[in-house]
Scaffold this active site. Structure first.
Site, PDB file in Angstrom:
ATOM      1  N   CYS A 193      13.055  10.626   7.687  1.00  0.00           N
ATOM      2  CA  CYS A 193      12.973  10.100   9.053  1.00  0.00           C
ATOM      3  C   CYS A 193      14.315  10.171   9.771  1.00  0.00           C
ATOM      4  O   CYS A 193      14.362  10.355  10.991  1.00  0.00           O
ATOM      5  CB  CYS A 193      12.450   8.665   9.041  1.00  0.00           C
ATOM      6  N   GLU A 225       9.468  15.422  16.281  1.00  0.00           N
ATOM      7  CA  GLU A 225       9.849  15.297  14.879  1.00  0.00           C
ATOM      8  C   GLU A 225       8.979  16.241  14.048  1.00  0.00           C
ATOM      9  O   GLU A 225       7.766  16.065  13.961  1.00  0.00           O
ATOM     10  CB  GLU A 225       9.672  13.859  14.392  1.00  0.00           C
ATOM     11  N   LYS A 247       0.842  -1.193   0.000  1.00  0.00           N
ATOM     12  CA  LYS A 247       0.000   0.000   0.000  1.00  0.00           C
ATOM     13  C   LYS A 247       0.880   1.246   0.000  1.00  0.00           C
ATOM     14  O   LYS A 247       1.565   1.540   0.983  1.00  0.00           O
ATOM     15  CB  LYS A 247      -0.916   0.057   1.231  1.00  0.00           C
TER      16      LYS A 247
END
Length: 484
Positions: free
Chosen positions: A297, A394, A189
């Site tokens: 990330c 973050e 996905k």
């Protein structure tokens, strides 16, 4: 907030890459059992270009019934695919790698249109790495007995894979290449904001003659991913994305026999000691946080600079930021592209405003933002404490928080003072210091006098709330093999 007038050594004429290289259809279906099909309930959604807000295409939206169809197709294909000799599976991976190389210009333009990142990044970083991962794991396909996981390791079965929007095609390669090399079949996905390159990859699979059902692609939203993760006939779940979603996936998988790897968020520390080459460090800092607009990330979003060189380094860093070019991602001279979505831009804006409200000092170079699209100027925060939101959360945008330290012990303590543990960087001329500091950093990857360097032979992953398991290298095979 303060700004400074942008200065540039050179003035660059526009150098746009042609859009004509890629032909985007008005609509795309789901890719199940080797064919593009409509969603069972007929639902669709639109994917837009972040730099212009132009609708690129209409995409079929997979639901639970479609997930079930795709998993059944993958299960049916698993028997024959896993029974193939490794050398035969390798041939398919080599074909895929070569086709990606042949179509790399087309795929780079497509990725830039759908994601918003600069063409020079998709062309020079993303696509070469995508092909390299398929080449690398093709080489492992007939050598699994020598990988250190037993004499005759077996595939797990059907792998359900959910990937993010920041590196759509590269994350696909990280997931699919080792899965196929080890004899598993895949239901993947892609992120709802960047489905196009995954759907083009489906065409690559057909072009390579990959057997039907070995790879299935299901665009959709979070509920599609949740249905895939929860499907009882999925044997392996691989997820790259936010820590919050990763925790929900871990809860779903708990108590089942599904194998799980999670690659989640990060708040990487980039540590610069007083003996580091300043110009080289500045380039590494810029690459560490402003590559892909900071939507990485493992971004080096916390700069830890030794107190004695703070002023000199910041002066040099600000001069360098004033030369960065923000604008049309298809322009080959662009350094800073568009933020991926309106939702992500709102998150970045909220966290930056909170940083200012908490007393950190915000700085950006003078930067004209385009009228259409989702844009955020490269931003520095100084006078940052470890308690500030911009030092802890973050942000996933082009925002760098600067902290200082006096001793190596203090640098390590501050670097490790985070719930995350994905990446870090160390800048110094002393090899002994690099090794001493790196061994104490709780991070999955530590770069020395560089940042954001990747290789398919090198494992990648995190600790703590950055997830668990490794992707890439020999280590990346283990997640797709029954090694009990």
């Amino acid at each position: 907030m303060t700004t400074e007038k942008q200065t540039s050594v050179f003035e660059y004429a526009p150098a746009p890459e042609s859009r004509s290289i890629v032909d985007i259809a008005p609509s795309y279906g789901l890719f199940i059992d080797g064919e593009f099909v409509e969603a069972a309930d007929g639902k669709v959604f639109k994917t837009v270009s972040p730099s212009t807000e132009e609708v690129l295409s209409e995409i079929a939206q997979a639901g639970a019934e479609d997930v079930d169809r795709a998993v059944k197709a993958a299960r049916k294909a698993f028997g024959k695919w896993s029974a193939l000799p490794g050398a035969e599976r390798a041939k398919y991976l080599f074909r895929i790698a070569r086709i990606i190389q042949e179509r790399s210009r087309e795929l780079a333009v497509l990725e830039t249109l759908d994601n918003g990142k600069p063409i020079k990044e998709t062309r020079d970083a993303d696509l070469p790495l995508v092909a390299a991962h398929f080449f690398y794991y093709a080489g492992w396909a007939d050598k699994l007995g020598h990988a250190g996981f037993g004499a005759d390791p077996k595939p797990l079965g059907v792998a359900g894979q959910v990937i993010p929007w920041n590196f759509p095609l590269l994350m696909l390669a990280w997931k699919i290449a080792p899965a196929l090399a080890t004899g598993n079949t895949v239901v993947l996905k892609p992120a709802e904001t960047t489905p196009l390159s995954a759907l083009f990859f489906a065409d690559v699979c057909r072009q390579a003659g990959l057997p039907r059902g070995v790879v299935n692609i299901l665009p959709g939203y979070g509920d599609t991913g949740a249905a895939l993760v929860a499907h009882p006939d999925v044997n392996k779940v691989a997820f790259t994305g936010s820590t919050a979603v990763g925790k929900e996936i871990a809860k779903t998988v708990a108590g089942t026999r599904k194998k799980l790897t999670l690659e989640l968020g990060g708040k990487g520390a980039n540590i610069v000691f007083d003996d580091a080459p300043i110009d080289q460090a500045v380039e590494g800092i810029v690459n560490g946080i402003f590559f892909n607009q900071g939507q990485v990330c493992c971004a080096g979003s916390r700069l830890l600079v030794q107190e004695s060189i703070e002023e000199e380094l910041l002066d040099s860093l600000k001069r360098r930021l004033s030369t960065l070019r923000l604008g049309d991602p298809l322009d080959k001279n662009t350094d800073i592209g568009a933020i991926n979505s309106e939702e992500q831009l709102a998150r970045i804006t909220t966290l930056v405003e909170r940083g200012e409200a908490e007393g950190a000092e915000r700085w950006s170079p003078a930067c004209e933002l385009p009228a259409a699209g989702y844009w955020f100027a490269p931003t520095l925060f100084t006078n940052v404490s470890q308690a500030h939101t911009v030092a802890r959360d973050e942000i996933f945008g082009p925002v760098l928080s600067v902290l200082t330290f006096r001793t190596p012990d203090e640098a390590v303590a501050k670097a490790n003072n985070t719930p995350y543990g994905l990446s870090a960087g160390v800048w110094t001329e002393k090899g002994s210091r690099i090794l001493a500091v790196a061994n104490r950093l709780r991070a999955g990857v530590v770069w020395s006098n560089t940042f954001n360097k990747f290789d398919p032979a090198s494992p990648f992953g995190g600790y703590k709330e950055s997830g668990f398991g490794r992707e890439g290298g020999r280590h990346g095979l283990e997640a797709y093999l029954d090694v009990r």
